[in-house]
Design a protein around this motif. Structure first.
Motif, PDB file in Angstrom:
ATOM      1  N   ARG A 317     -18.590 -11.096   8.516  1.00  0.00           N
ATOM      2  CA  ARG A 317     -17.622 -11.317   7.451  1.00  0.00           C
ATOM      3  C   ARG A 317     -17.651 -10.228   6.385  1.00  0.00           C
ATOM      4  N   ASP A 318     -18.810  -9.958   5.807  1.00  0.00           N
ATOM      5  CA  ASP A 318     -18.885  -8.994   4.710  1.00  0.00           C
ATOM      6  C   ASP A 318     -18.476  -7.598   5.173  1.00  0.00           C
ATOM      7  N   GLU A 319     -18.986  -7.194   6.333  1.00  0.00           N
ATOM      8  CA  GLU A 319     -18.677  -5.862   6.847  1.00  0.00           C
ATOM      9  C   GLU A 319     -17.187  -5.754   7.192  1.00  0.00           C
ATOM     10  N   ALA A 320     -16.644  -6.812   7.789  1.00  0.00           N
ATOM     11  CA  ALA A 320     -15.226  -6.788   8.174  1.00  0.00           C
ATOM     12  C   ALA A 320     -14.327  -6.780   6.943  1.00  0.00           C
ATOM     13  N   LYS A 321     -14.704  -7.547   5.936  1.00  0.00           N
ATOM     14  CA  LYS A 321     -13.910  -7.589   4.711  1.00  0.00           C
ATOM     15  C   LYS A 321     -13.861  -6.212   4.061  1.00  0.00           C
ATOM     16  N   GLN A 322     -15.005  -5.544   3.982  1.00  0.00           N
ATOM     17  CA  GLN A 322     -15.044  -4.208   3.401  1.00  0.00           C
ATOM     18  C   GLN A 322     -14.222  -3.228   4.232  1.00  0.00           C
ATOM     19  N   TRP A 323     -14.296  -3.371   5.541  1.00  0.00           N
ATOM     20  CA  TRP A 323     -13.555  -2.474   6.433  1.00  0.00           C
ATOM     21  C   TRP A 323     -12.042  -2.632   6.246  1.00  0.00           C
ATOM     22  N   VAL A 324     -11.587  -3.903   6.116  1.00  0.00           N
ATOM     23  CA  VAL A 324     -10.155  -4.157   5.897  1.00  0.00           C
ATOM     24  C   VAL A 324      -9.719  -3.590   4.558  1.00  0.00           C
ATOM     25  N   GLU A 325     -10.516  -3.820   3.504  1.00  0.00           N
ATOM     26  CA  GLU A 325     -10.158  -3.310   2.182  1.00  0.00           C
ATOM     27  C   GLU A 325     -10.074  -1.785   2.172  1.00  0.00           C
ATOM     28  N   LYS A 326     -10.968  -1.134   2.882  1.00  0.00           N
ATOM     29  CA  LYS A 326     -11.009   0.325   2.906  1.00  0.00           C
ATOM     30  C   LYS A 326      -9.855   0.914   3.716  1.00  0.00           C
ATOM     31  N   ASN A 327      -9.479   0.238   4.799  1.00  0.00           N
ATOM     32  CA  ASN A 327      -8.518   0.808   5.746  1.00  0.00           C
ATOM     33  C   ASN A 327      -7.180   0.083   5.782  1.00  0.00           C
ATOM     34  N   ARG A 328      -6.910  -0.794   4.815  1.00  0.00           N
ATOM     35  CA  ARG A 328      -5.749  -1.673   4.901  1.00  0.00           C
ATOM     36  C   ARG A 328      -4.435  -0.901   5.059  1.00  0.00           C
ATOM     37  N   ASP A 329      -4.218   0.096   4.238  1.00  0.00           N
ATOM     38  CA  ASP A 329      -2.964   0.845   4.314  1.00  0.00           C
ATOM     39  C   ASP A 329      -2.802   1.512   5.670  1.00  0.00           C
ATOM     40  N   GLU A 330      -3.880   2.126   6.174  1.00  0.00           N
ATOM     41  CA  GLU A 330      -3.824   2.809   7.464  1.00  0.00           C
ATOM     42  C   GLU A 330      -3.605   1.805   8.603  1.00  0.00           C
ATOM     43  N   ILE A 331      -4.193   0.604   8.467  1.00  0.00           N
ATOM     44  CA  ILE A 331      -4.027  -0.429   9.493  1.00  0.00           C
ATOM     45  C   ILE A 331      -2.559  -0.848   9.565  1.00  0.00           C
ATOM     46  N   ILE A 332      -1.969  -1.138   8.416  1.00  0.00           N
ATOM     47  CA  ILE A 332      -0.602  -1.647   8.367  1.00  0.00           C
ATOM     48  C   ILE A 332       0.391  -0.622   8.908  1.00  0.00           C
ATOM     49  N   THR A 333       0.166   0.642   8.607  1.00  0.00           N
ATOM     50  CA  THR A 333       1.103   1.679   9.052  1.00  0.00           C
ATOM     51  C   THR A 333       0.860   2.106  10.493  1.00  0.00           C
ATOM     52  N   GLY A 334      -0.222   1.578  11.109  1.00  0.00           N
ATOM     53  CA  GLY A 334      -0.490   1.898  12.507  1.00  0.00           C
ATOM     54  C   GLY A 334      -1.369   3.099  12.721  1.00  0.00           C
ATOM     55  N   VAL A 335      -1.794   3.756  11.648  1.00  0.00           N
ATOM     56  CA  VAL A 335      -2.632   4.945  11.796  1.00  0.00           C
ATOM     57  C   VAL A 335      -3.967   4.601  12.444  1.00  0.00           C
ATOM     58  N   ILE A 336      -4.516   3.444  12.073  1.00  0.00           N
ATOM     59  CA  ILE A 336      -5.805   3.029  12.646  1.00  0.00           C
ATOM     60  C   ILE A 336      -5.695   2.884  14.151  1.00  0.00           C
ATOM     61  N   GLY A 337      -4.600   2.249  14.600  1.00  0.00           N
ATOM     62  CA  GLY A 337      -4.412   2.072  16.043  1.00  0.00           C
ATOM     63  C   GLY A 337      -4.345   3.395  16.769  1.00  0.00           C
ATOM     64  N   GLU A 338      -3.656   4.388  16.156  1.00  0.00           N
ATOM     65  CA  GLU A 338      -3.548   5.705  16.770  1.00  0.00           C
ATOM     66  C   GLU A 338      -4.913   6.383  16.848  1.00  0.00           C
ATOM     67  N   GLU A 339      -5.718   6.227  15.783  1.00  0.00           N
ATOM     68  CA  GLU A 339      -7.039   6.857  15.762  1.00  0.00           C
ATOM     69  C   GLU A 339      -7.968   6.220  16.778  1.00  0.00           C
ATOM     70  N   HIS A 340      -7.846   4.874  16.944  1.00  0.00           N
ATOM     71  CA  HIS A 340      -8.649   4.212  17.965  1.00  0.00           C
ATOM     72  C   HIS A 340      -8.296   4.739  19.341  1.00  0.00           C
ATOM     73  N   SER A 341      -6.988   4.907  19.592  1.00  0.00           N
ATOM     74  CA  SER A 341      -6.539   5.348  20.902  1.00  0.00           C
ATOM     75  C   SER A 341      -7.032   6.761  21.210  1.00  0.00           C
ATOM     76  N   SER A 342      -7.083   7.592  20.176  1.00  0.00           N
ATOM     77  CA  SER A 342      -7.493   8.982  20.394  1.00  0.00           C
ATOM     78  C   SER A 342      -8.988   9.187  20.219  1.00  0.00           C
ATOM     79  N   GLY A 343      -9.687   8.124  19.804  1.00  0.00           N
ATOM     80  CA  GLY A 343     -11.129   8.213  19.622  1.00  0.00           C
ATOM     81  C   GLY A 343     -11.554   8.925  18.369  1.00  0.00           C
ATOM     82  N   LYS A 344     -10.643   9.085  17.401  1.00  0.00           N
ATOM     83  CA  LYS A 344     -10.944   9.837  16.185  1.00  0.00           C
ATOM     84  C   LYS A 344     -11.550   8.987  15.076  1.00  0.00           C
ATOM     85  N   LEU A 345     -11.465   7.645  15.191  1.00  0.00           N
ATOM     86  CA  LEU A 345     -11.903   6.808  14.088  1.00  0.00           C
ATOM     87  C   LEU A 345     -13.419   6.746  14.046  1.00  0.00           C
TER      88      LEU A 345
END
Length: 348
Positions: A317-345
């Motif tokens: 919970r704590d780690e996931a909450k911090q991760w969402v807060e840190k990456n929320r904008d990138e997650i919503i815009t899909g950047v996180i998904g692209e980075e996961h796919s390319s292995g850059k995250l």
């Protein structure tokens, strides 16, 4: 149709016969093509009720029609049968809806579901409802009951937002569904009436307690989670601004967390309220019949309730909450998904 007092009380009492244990929470655990309304019809027409129907001398088709309504069964309805069924199951003024709002409000100890049902019932009228080529009779109100109708519809909205979709209550629905999929034979409730009625809240509750205490029982880990209140915790809820930026922001967050921490550690709850129109006839003091939406600016502003949330296990919970807060904008815009796919995250 039999008009005796006993027979008139039968359809309302049969309306929810097909509900599963814990009501709508387990609805998806019926086979494809089945809903609780179809289960209600099977129970009404089944052999278990035959002695009762013989004693009451009712027509079973009439019971099914009035208990389920025009939208939920395939029988032909007369205008009179349509009105009678609407009194029980109508989207706006159905007795079922009035009852569950008031009863749930009372038993939950909240006031959101209360409205002046005495005034509303007293002003209900059968009025013509304009259709494409005809005017069929339907339920409406006198002008003096319009405010009570408004209160009813807002009460429903507030009960959804404050009670029915409280985050903790909803995650237990999800955990219950997961347990039942493991605990039930074949992962579904039976549709044979004699087997179906053997399952109630009591049997499921006993099954949860037994499974929680015995690691060899199916659904042990899930039952223990429920009994021990080790439910997943919310780490994300969609905001109105995010709806404008992404089609399914909750799915983006869910996918991002699942990729980061593992799918078993993450759950998503996405729901959009369904229901009929708030357009009903109103009989004015001048003797005119007018649309409710023309008289009430309030009704056109009752929102459609929807929710999109993501939960995670207590372990992350704590780690996931911090991760969402840190990456929320990138997650919503899909950047996180692209980075996961390319292995850059990078792990953060």
């Amino acid at each position: 149709m039999h008009t005796g007092v006993k027979c008139c009380a039968v359809p309302p009492l049969c309306h929810d016969l097909g509900h599963l244990p814990f009501s709508h929470a387990a609805e998806d655990l019926l086979p494809e093509g089945w809903k609780h309304e179809r289960m209600s019809q099977e129970i009404i027409l089944g052999k278990e009720f035959e002695p009762l129907w013989k004693e009451l001398k009712v027509q079973l088709e009439d019971v099914v029609k009035l208990a389920l309504g025009k939208k939920k069964c395939n029988f032909e309805f007369s205008d009179w049968e349509t009105i009678l069924s609407e009194i029980i199951v109508g989207d706006v003024f159905g007795a079922d809806r009035m009852d569950y709002l008031l009863r749930d409000s009372y038993h939950a100890g909240v006031s959101y579901g209360r409205f002046d049902h005495y005034r509303l019932i007293d002003t209900l009228r059968i009025l013509p409802v304009s259709q494409k080529d005809s005017q069929e009779p339907g339920l409406g109100v006198e002008r003096g009951g319009l405010e009570s109708a408004e209160a009813l519809l807002w009460a429903r909205y507030f009960m959804y937002t404050q009670l029915y979709f409280h985050p903790t209550r909803r995650i237990y629905d999800i955990h219950l569904m997961e347990f039942l999929k493991e605990w039930l034979p074949g992962g579904q409730f039976p549709t044979e009436v004699d087997k179906h009625i053997d399952f109630s809240d009591n049997e499921v509750t006993a099954g949860i307690r037994k499974a929680a205490a015995d690691s060899n029982e199916p659904g042990h880990a899930l039952a223990k989670r429920i009994i021990s209140r080790e439910h997943f915790r919310q780490v994300y809820e969609r905001s109105s601004s995010e709806e404008l930026r992404a089609l399914e922001p909750g799915k983006q967050v869910f996918d991002g967390l699942a990729a980061q921490f593992g799918k078993d550690e993450v759950r998503r709850d996405a729901y959009t309220q369904t229901g009929g129109s708030y357009d009903f006839p109103v009989y004015t003091k001048a003797g005119e019949i007018v649309s409710s939406l023309a008289l009430s600016p309030t009704l056109s502003k009752v929102p459609t309730f929807s929710v999109d949330r993501v939960y995670v296990s207590m372990a992350i919970r704590d780690e996931a909450k911090q991760w969402v807060e840190k990456n929320r904008d990138e997650i919503i815009t899909g950047v996180i998904g692209e980075e996961h796919s390319s292995g850059k995250l990078s792990e953060s």
